[in-house]
Scaffold this motif. Structure first.
Motif, PDB file in Angstrom:
ATOM      1  N   LYS A  37       0.614  -0.909  -0.105  1.00  0.00           N
ATOM      2  CA  LYS A  37       0.122   0.260   0.162  1.00  0.00           C
ATOM      3  C   LYS A  37       0.871   0.883   0.217  1.00  0.00           C
ATOM      4  N   ALA A  38       0.654   2.085  -0.930  1.00  0.00           N
ATOM      5  CA  ALA A  38       1.237   3.444  -0.565  1.00  0.00           C
ATOM      6  C   ALA A  38       0.987   4.327  -1.191  1.00  0.00           C
ATOM      7  N   ASN A  39       1.013   5.676  -1.644  1.00  0.00           N
ATOM      8  CA  ASN A  39       0.639   7.347  -1.557  1.00  0.00           C
ATOM      9  C   ASN A  39       2.040   7.692  -2.728  1.00  0.00           C
ATOM     10  N   SER A  58      -3.694   7.056  -4.642  1.00  0.00           N
ATOM     11  CA  SER A  58      -3.164   5.660  -4.043  1.00  0.00           C
ATOM     12  C   SER A  58      -3.203   5.131  -4.676  1.00  0.00           C
ATOM     13  N   SER A 178       5.298   7.007  -0.751  1.00  0.00           N
ATOM     14  CA  SER A 178       5.237   7.884   0.303  1.00  0.00           C
ATOM     15  C   SER A 178       4.380   7.359   1.424  1.00  0.00           C
ATOM     16  N   ASN A 179       4.138   7.013   2.914  1.00  0.00           N
ATOM     17  CA  ASN A 179       3.775   5.664   3.418  1.00  0.00           C
ATOM     18  C   ASN A 179       4.014   4.959   2.951  1.00  0.00           C
ATOM     19  N   GLN A 181       3.630   0.400   3.008  1.00  0.00           N
ATOM     20  CA  GLN A 181       3.302  -0.049   3.944  1.00  0.00           C
ATOM     21  C   GLN A 181       3.879  -1.428   2.953  1.00  0.00           C
TER      22      GLN A 181
END
Length: 205
Positions: A37-39, A58, A178-179, A181
């Motif tokens: 998962k990511a942006n 996303s 970014s962000n 997971q």
């Protein structure tokens, strides 16, 4: 450009040996990763280096061949790979385009990440040195019939931070993540798509 890029790219991230050579690094990277998962932010530059497009959104990824790519700005678009087909929903156009997954992947950048791990058969790989604080890996397709000349992946430590794609028209697309997971828990419904009632469906269902 955005649509072709979305068809071409399925993203993932995973720990890799920092000192491995390029083929070993990418093979381990692809083989070990199950989901992401990511942006993202996406910027497109023309042949002269001028910025022509910007977008963000996303993404969700599950190997093999399942993904959900959501554009939030500048306009709404959803791309879903269900393992057999790729569905592209342009909300503003009220239209859905469908393509078979194997035809869409081919030897595109997606095959580096969501293919069958026969990377050396499709791409020439090499280390591309350091730039902008990242260590880069370069992959060029052995076939000359695709739409991309080369793909570069930028790592910081064990993390994939960016991808840079150069197409045959001289455009460069830069993706930054970014962000992130790694291998998160994701429901199967993320990777299913049913066209909304009333929309035009184009392609191979």
């Amino acid at each position: 450009m955005i649509r072709n890029l979305l068809i071409s790219i399925v993203l993932l991230v995973q720990s890799i040996p920092a000192l491995a050579d390029a083929p070993t690094r990418l093979a381990a990277f692809v083989a070990a990763t199950k989901g992401l998962k990511a942006n993202f932010t996406q910027t497109v530059y023309d042949r002269a280096g001028r910025k022509t497009q910007e977008a963000n959104g996303s993404l969700f990824f599950s190997r093999p061949g399942k993904f959900r790519w959501v554009y939030q700005k500048p306009y709404a678009q959803v791309i879903v790979g269900d393992g057999k087909r790729i569905w592209i929903h342009d909300e503003d156009l009220d239209q859905v385009t469908v393509r078979k997954l194997d035809q869409a992947l081919g030897d595109s950048p997606a095959a580096l990440l969501a293919g069958d791990n026969n990377i050396d058969k499709l791409f020439n790989l090499k280390d591309a040195g350091g730039k902008d604080g990242l260590e880069w890996l370069e992959a060029t397709p052995k076939s000359k019939e695709g739409s991309f000349k080369k793909v570069r992946m930028g790592f910081k430590g064990d993390d994939l931070q960016a991808m840079e794609l150069q197409d045959n028209f001289g455009q460069t697309t830069l993706l930054r993540f970014s962000n992130l997971q790694r291998n998160p828990s994701m429901g199967a419904s993320l990777f299913r798509f049913t066209p909304p009632k009333g929309v035009d469906v184009i392609g191979d269902r």
